[in-house]
Write an enzyme that holds these catalytic residues in place. Structure first.
Site, short mmCIF file in Angstrom:
data_model
loop_
_atom_site.label_atom_id
_atom_site.label_comp_id
_atom_site.label_asym_id
_atom_site.label_seq_id
_atom_site.Cartn_x
_atom_site.Cartn_y
_atom_site.Cartn_z
N ARG A 42 14.36 -28.88 -11.25
CA ARG A 42 13.16 -28.51 -10.52
C ARG A 42 12.11 -28.07 -11.54
O ARG A 42 12.45 -27.61 -12.64
CB ARG A 42 13.44 -27.37 -9.55
N LYS A 91 16.83 -22.39 -6.63
CA LYS A 91 16.88 -21.88 -5.27
C LYS A 91 18.18 -21.11 -5.10
O LYS A 91 19.25 -21.63 -5.34
CB LYS A 91 16.80 -23.04 -4.28
N HIS A 130 8.62 -33.13 -8.61
CA HIS A 130 9.74 -33.29 -7.68
C HIS A 130 10.08 -34.76 -7.48
O HIS A 130 11.23 -35.09 -7.19
CB HIS A 130 9.41 -32.62 -6.34
N ARG A 138 12.58 -35.56 -9.99
CA ARG A 138 13.90 -35.09 -9.55
C ARG A 138 14.52 -36.10 -8.59
O ARG A 138 15.71 -36.42 -8.69
CB ARG A 138 13.74 -33.71 -8.89
N HIS A 156 22.30 -28.06 -5.55
CA HIS A 156 22.15 -27.91 -4.10
C HIS A 156 23.21 -26.96 -3.55
O HIS A 156 24.39 -27.09 -3.87
CB HIS A 156 22.32 -29.26 -3.40
N TYR A 198 21.38 -39.14 -1.06
CA TYR A 198 21.26 -39.95 -2.26
C TYR A 198 22.48 -40.81 -2.58
O TYR A 198 22.37 -41.77 -3.32
CB TYR A 198 21.05 -39.05 -3.48
#
Length: 236
Positions: free
Chosen positions: A90, A118, A184, A187, A210, A219
């Site tokens: 990120r 995150k 992004h 990414r 994640h 993905y």
């Protein structure tokens, strides 16, 4: 009520956010009607805003190769693109990288430690050769600084997210790419290309940081492979 929702849209609120606001207002006015405070709810007959279909912007190989070529004359900017494309960081994580987070001479693979993301989920990524070499070339020209951020701006301070976005936009334009591309998007490029090359859901989840596997599953094609080897074999 429609004017209120229109104003929300102009402020940039998504269809989902506007729908939530409308749902809350409907409950409030229903309560007022039930208690005979008002005769009719102003939300009556107002259509629920629809959720937008988010499109994930990413670059195909000939596009990101063109961007890398455009950035090739600047060691810092080239390294930024290589790190994005080869790790899927990120933009906040890239800006937060410190010199101590790099182990470029580690064996069997150079390592990059990500300490911000995150949910503050720390993770360690194996760097493939192109990213590691780009970082080595940049650091050799980086010069001395009291700031220990890996990527510096021209004032010698840690580069900010806005600065990185400007760099991305600059070279995307220089490469003649008309689509909207952000950090992004790079990414998404990493994740999409790795998935197309057969990287497993779980491996990709670990690389991307994640918290929820469902976020990653958009993905991937399932497969079982090992981290450092796959990072090298599926290099962009």
């Amino acid at each position: 009520m429609t004017e209120f929702l229109t104003a929300c849209a102009r402020r940039g609120l998504s269809g989902l956010s506007r729908a939530r606001k409308l749902a809350a207002l409907r409950e409030y006015y229903r309560y007022l009607v039930d208690n005979e405070v008002i005769v009719k709810a102003p939300t009556s007959g107002v259509e629920t805003p629809k959720k937008e279909h988010n499109t994930r912007s990413f670059l195909v190989p000939h596009e990101y190769h063109s961007v890398l070529s455009a950035a090739g004359g600047n060691s810092r900017d080239y390294a930024i693109f290589q790190v994005f494309l080869q790790t899927g960081l990120r933009v906040s994580e890239l800006c937060a990288l410190r010199l101590g987070d790099l182990e470029l001479n580690a064996r069997p693979y150079p390592l990059l430690h990500v300490r911000m993301g995150k949910g503050m989920r720390a993770r360690t990524l194996a760097l493939e050769k192109k990213a590691a070499q780009a970082l080595k070339n940049y650091l050799a020209q980086r010069g001395e600084s009291l700031c220990d951020a890996v990527f510096l701006n021209y004032a010698g301070d840690a580069i900010g997210e806005r600065g990185v976005r400007k760099i991305v936009a600059k070279y995307v334009q220089a490469a003649g790419i008309s689509k909207k591309v952000s950090p992004h998007s790079l990414r998404h490029t990493f994740a999409t290309q790795k998935a197309e090359k057969g990287v497993s859901t779980y491996q990709l989840q670990g690389w991307l940081g994640h918290a929820n596997l469902n976020t990653t599953q958009v993905y991937v094609h399932l497969s079982k492979q090992s981290g450092g080897k796959v990072m090298e074999q599926t290099s962009l």
